[in-house]
Motif scaffolding. Structure first.
Motif, PDB file in Angstrom:
ATOM      1  N   ASP A   1       0.852  -1.187   0.000  1.00  0.00           N
ATOM      2  CA  ASP A   1       0.000   0.000   0.000  1.00  0.00           C
ATOM      3  C   ASP A   1       0.894   1.245   0.000  1.00  0.00           C
ATOM      4  N   PRO A   2       0.827   2.085  -1.031  1.00  0.00           N
ATOM      5  CA  PRO A   2       1.684   3.284  -1.048  1.00  0.00           C
ATOM      6  C   PRO A   2       1.382   4.254   0.085  1.00  0.00           C
ATOM      7  N   ARG A   3       0.160   4.201   0.628  1.00  0.00           N
ATOM      8  CA  ARG A   3      -0.148   5.072   1.769  1.00  0.00           C
ATOM      9  C   ARG A   3       0.626   4.643   3.013  1.00  0.00           C
ATOM     10  N   ASN A   4       0.821   3.342   3.174  1.00  0.00           N
ATOM     11  CA  ASN A   4       1.658   2.872   4.277  1.00  0.00           C
ATOM     12  C   ASN A   4       3.104   3.312   4.084  1.00  0.00           C
ATOM     13  N   LEU A   5       3.572   3.238   2.839  1.00  0.00           N
ATOM     14  CA  LEU A   5       4.931   3.714   2.563  1.00  0.00           C
ATOM     15  C   LEU A   5       5.049   5.195   2.872  1.00  0.00           C
ATOM     16  N   GLY A   6       4.038   5.979   2.501  1.00  0.00           N
ATOM     17  CA  GLY A   6       4.069   7.401   2.816  1.00  0.00           C
ATOM     18  C   GLY A   6       4.097   7.667   4.307  1.00  0.00           C
ATOM     19  N   ALA A   7       3.325   6.880   5.078  1.00  0.00           N
ATOM     20  CA  ALA A   7       3.318   7.042   6.531  1.00  0.00           C
ATOM     21  C   ALA A   7       4.673   6.675   7.129  1.00  0.00           C
ATOM     22  N   VAL A   8       5.308   5.629   6.587  1.00  0.00           N
ATOM     23  CA  VAL A   8       6.637   5.243   7.069  1.00  0.00           C
ATOM     24  C   VAL A   8       7.647   6.353   6.777  1.00  0.00           C
ATOM     25  N   LEU A   9       7.573   6.938   5.597  1.00  0.00           N
ATOM     26  CA  LEU A   9       8.485   8.032   5.254  1.00  0.00           C
ATOM     27  C   LEU A   9       8.293   9.226   6.180  1.00  0.00           C
ATOM     28  N   ARG A  10       7.050   9.498   6.516  1.00  0.00           N
ATOM     29  CA  ARG A  10       6.784  10.632   7.415  1.00  0.00           C
ATOM     30  C   ARG A  10       7.376  10.382   8.795  1.00  0.00           C
ATOM     31  N   SER A  11       7.194   9.163   9.322  1.00  0.00           N
ATOM     32  CA  SER A  11       7.764   8.827  10.631  1.00  0.00           C
ATOM     33  C   SER A  11       9.289   8.776  10.562  1.00  0.00           C
TER      34      SER A  11
ATOM     35  N   ALA B   1       1.480  -1.264   8.813  1.00  0.00           N
ATOM     36  CA  ALA B   1       2.920  -1.039   8.720  1.00  0.00           C
ATOM     37  C   ALA B   1       3.305   0.387   9.076  1.00  0.00           C
ATOM     38  N   GLY B   2       2.492   1.358   8.654  1.00  0.00           N
ATOM     39  CA  GLY B   2       2.815   2.747   8.946  1.00  0.00           C
ATOM     40  C   GLY B   2       2.806   3.049  10.428  1.00  0.00           C
ATOM     41  N   VAL B   3       1.786   2.561  11.136  1.00  0.00           N
ATOM     42  CA  VAL B   3       1.691   2.800  12.575  1.00  0.00           C
ATOM     43  C   VAL B   3       2.797   2.060  13.320  1.00  0.00           C
ATOM     44  N   ALA B   4       3.034   0.806  12.947  1.00  0.00           N
ATOM     45  CA  ALA B   4       4.062   0.017  13.624  1.00  0.00           C
ATOM     46  C   ALA B   4       5.444   0.654  13.454  1.00  0.00           C
ATOM     47  N   ALA B   5       5.750   1.122  12.257  1.00  0.00           N
ATOM     48  CA  ALA B   5       7.044   1.772  12.043  1.00  0.00           C
ATOM     49  C   ALA B   5       7.154   3.057  12.841  1.00  0.00           C
ATOM     50  N   GLY B   6       6.076   3.833  12.913  1.00  0.00           N
ATOM     51  CA  GLY B   6       6.115   5.087  13.666  1.00  0.00           C
ATOM     52  C   GLY B   6       6.374   4.866  15.151  1.00  0.00           C
ATOM     53  N   ILE B   7       5.667   3.891  15.739  1.00  0.00           N
ATOM     54  CA  ILE B   7       5.876   3.600  17.164  1.00  0.00           C
ATOM     55  C   ILE B   7       7.298   3.104  17.420  1.00  0.00           C
ATOM     56  N   SER B   8       7.774   2.215  16.571  1.00  0.00           N
ATOM     57  CA  SER B   8       9.110   1.642  16.767  1.00  0.00           C
ATOM     58  C   SER B   8      10.200   2.696  16.616  1.00  0.00           C
ATOM     59  N   LEU B   9      10.061   3.568  15.632  1.00  0.00           N
ATOM     60  CA  LEU B   9      11.048   4.627  15.458  1.00  0.00           C
ATOM     61  C   LEU B   9      11.044   5.597  16.633  1.00  0.00           C
ATOM     62  N   TYR B  10       9.873   5.855  17.172  1.00  0.00           N
ATOM     63  CA  TYR B  10       9.810   6.726  18.357  1.00  0.00           C
ATOM     64  C   TYR B  10      10.541   6.085  19.533  1.00  0.00           C
ATOM     65  N   GLU B  11      10.324   4.794  19.747  1.00  0.00           N
ATOM     66  CA  GLU B  11      10.976   4.113  20.872  1.00  0.00           C
ATOM     67  C   GLU B  11      12.491   4.103  20.694  1.00  0.00           C
ATOM     68  N   VAL B  12      12.945   3.859  19.466  1.00  0.00           N
ATOM     69  CA  VAL B  12      14.395   3.869  19.216  1.00  0.00           C
ATOM     70  C   VAL B  12      14.956   5.271  19.469  1.00  0.00           C
ATOM     71  N   ALA B  13      14.269   6.293  18.995  1.00  0.00           N
ATOM     72  CA  ALA B  13      14.736   7.663  19.207  1.00  0.00           C
ATOM     73  C   ALA B  13      14.760   8.000  20.706  1.00  0.00           C
ATOM     74  N   ARG B  14      13.787   7.511  21.456  1.00  0.00           N
ATOM     75  CA  ARG B  14      13.749   7.753  22.898  1.00  0.00           C
ATOM     76  C   ARG B  14      14.929   7.067  23.597  1.00  0.00           C
ATOM     77  N   LEU B  15      15.189   5.814  23.201  1.00  0.00           N
ATOM     78  CA  LEU B  15      16.309   5.101  23.818  1.00  0.00           C
ATOM     79  C   LEU B  15      17.648   5.745  23.464  1.00  0.00           C
ATOM     80  N   ARG B  16      17.760   6.255  22.252  1.00  0.00           N
ATOM     81  CA  ARG B  16      19.015   6.900  21.863  1.00  0.00           C
ATOM     82  C   ARG B  16      19.221   8.225  22.602  1.00  0.00           C
ATOM     83  N   ARG B  17      18.152   8.928  22.861  1.00  0.00           N
ATOM     84  CA  ARG B  17      18.303  10.161  23.645  1.00  0.00           C
ATOM     85  C   ARG B  17      18.684   9.851  25.076  1.00  0.00           C
ATOM     86  N   GLY B  18      18.175   8.738  25.608  1.00  0.00           N
ATOM     87  CA  GLY B  18      18.465   8.370  26.993  1.00  0.00           C
ATOM     88  C   GLY B  18      19.893   7.908  27.156  1.00  0.00           C
TER      89      GLY B  18
END
Length: 335
Positions: free
Chosen positions: A195-205, A318-335
């Motif tokens: 789904d290209p919309r999922n790809l777009g959501a992944v790119l945004r995250s 896929a878009g939501v899962a990638a967004g949540i996972s990227l947020y968690e990785v970014a949080r752990l890297r800041r910590g």
């Protein structure tokens, strides 16, 4: 008829009798050729279709002169009239104010800017019109129904730009971008996301949380189309997308470059928020919502992580899962 010789014309006068004549010598040949095929209605000067054509030509000439001589109300350099009937083959139409603004800010090659008539102005539309005028992009004012047709009925918010086909990056380009950023590589790979919309959501995250790029396979996968551009809100202009022939071999290449590969799956061994090596070079592999990760890709992952959700929800797209996972990785890297 006997007894009726006095009827007019019944007896030929001797003086009028025609004798043998010589051949015409081709004098009557042109008369036998005819006038050729019947001309079209619009080519017959007496026909109503010809008058309509003449009036339409005059109107088009007036609009062309108006467009070349002064700006239309839509903005500097805008041309009035119905606009083109379609776009050139191979081009994509990026629609939506945020997506168009981001495309212009990142200097994406633009071949035309479409603006709906009676467009409500705001900061984004003013920036679009100003940038298009300064760079000399063709600025075309079209009706809303025409813009609906050009964008295939998407939510265009009254603006769209025509751009050349997307140029995909190489896998090495993503690693080079990570090296230039002086941060550990963070890459998202999509496995079977069509789904290209999922790809777009992944790119945004990916753009929001500092990812260095996205990897997609050539087959059975969505590409960067107008739909992906729209959903990414312009992030497609800033986040490189590498298209690979085989995702499994691409993962092997990334592992040889020192990246850890983590697949996202509902039955993972650990939660995404508890990844032990989130601060290391990392590749997050996201599968499709229905089938998840393919067997071969799953076997190549160093770990399988999951996102804790309630039992009432079967899975995340896929878009939501990638967004949540990227947020968690970014949080752990800041910590």
């Amino acid at each position: 008829m006997a007894g009726n010789s006095s009827r007019r014309g019944a007896i030929r006068k001797a003086s009028s009798k025609k004798g043998a004549t010589a051949g015409s010598g081709g004098r009557g040949r042109k008369a036998l050729e005819g006038r050729g095929p019947t001309p079209k209605a619009e080519d017959r000067t007496y026909h109503a279709a010809h008058k309509r054509k003449v009036a339409a030509d005059k109107k088009a000439a007036t609009q062309t002169g108006r467009a070349g001589g002064k700006s239309a109300p839509g903005g500097p350099g805008a041309s009035r009239g119905g606009g083109p009937k379609g776009r050139q083959s191979g081009q994509e139409l990026v629609s939506g104010r945020n997506a168009v603004v981001e495309a212009l800010r990142t200097n994406v090659p633009v071949t035309a800017v479409y603006v709906a008539s009676r467009l409500e102005a705001d900061d984004r539309t003013r920036e679009i019109l100003t940038t298009a005028g300064e760079r000399g992009y063709p600025l075309l004012e079209v009706t809303k129904p025409e813009l609906d047709r050009l964008t295939d009925g998407s939510v265009h918010q009254g603006v769209a730009v025509a751009v050349p086909p997307y140029e995909y990056a190489d896998l090495d380009d993503l690693l080079d971008a990570a090296e230039k950023s002086e941060r550990p590589p963070l890459i998202v790979a999509l496995d079977g996301v069509t789904d290209p919309r999922n790809l777009g959501a992944v790119l945004r995250s990916a753009g929001a949380f500092g990812s260095h790029g996205v990897v997609v396979p050539e087959r059975r996968s969505a590409g960067v189309t107008a739909s992906a551009w729209k959903v990414s809100a312009g992030a497609a202009a800033r986040v490189p997308v590498a298209r690979v022939t085989n995702l499994g071999r691409a993962i092997d290449t990334l592992k040889q470059a020192g990246c850890f590969v983590v697949g996202l799956d509902g039955g993972g061994d650990t939660a995404v928020g508890d990844l032990a090596f989130a601060t290391d070079p990392l590749v997050l592999v996201v599968g499709s919502e229905g089938k998840g990760l393919s067997r071969l890709v799953r076997e190549k992952c160093d770990a399988i992580a999951s996102i804790p959700i309630t039992s009432d929800v079967e899975s995340l797209n896929a878009g939501v899962a990638a967004g949540i996972s990227l947020y968690e990785v970014a949080r752990l890297r800041r910590g």
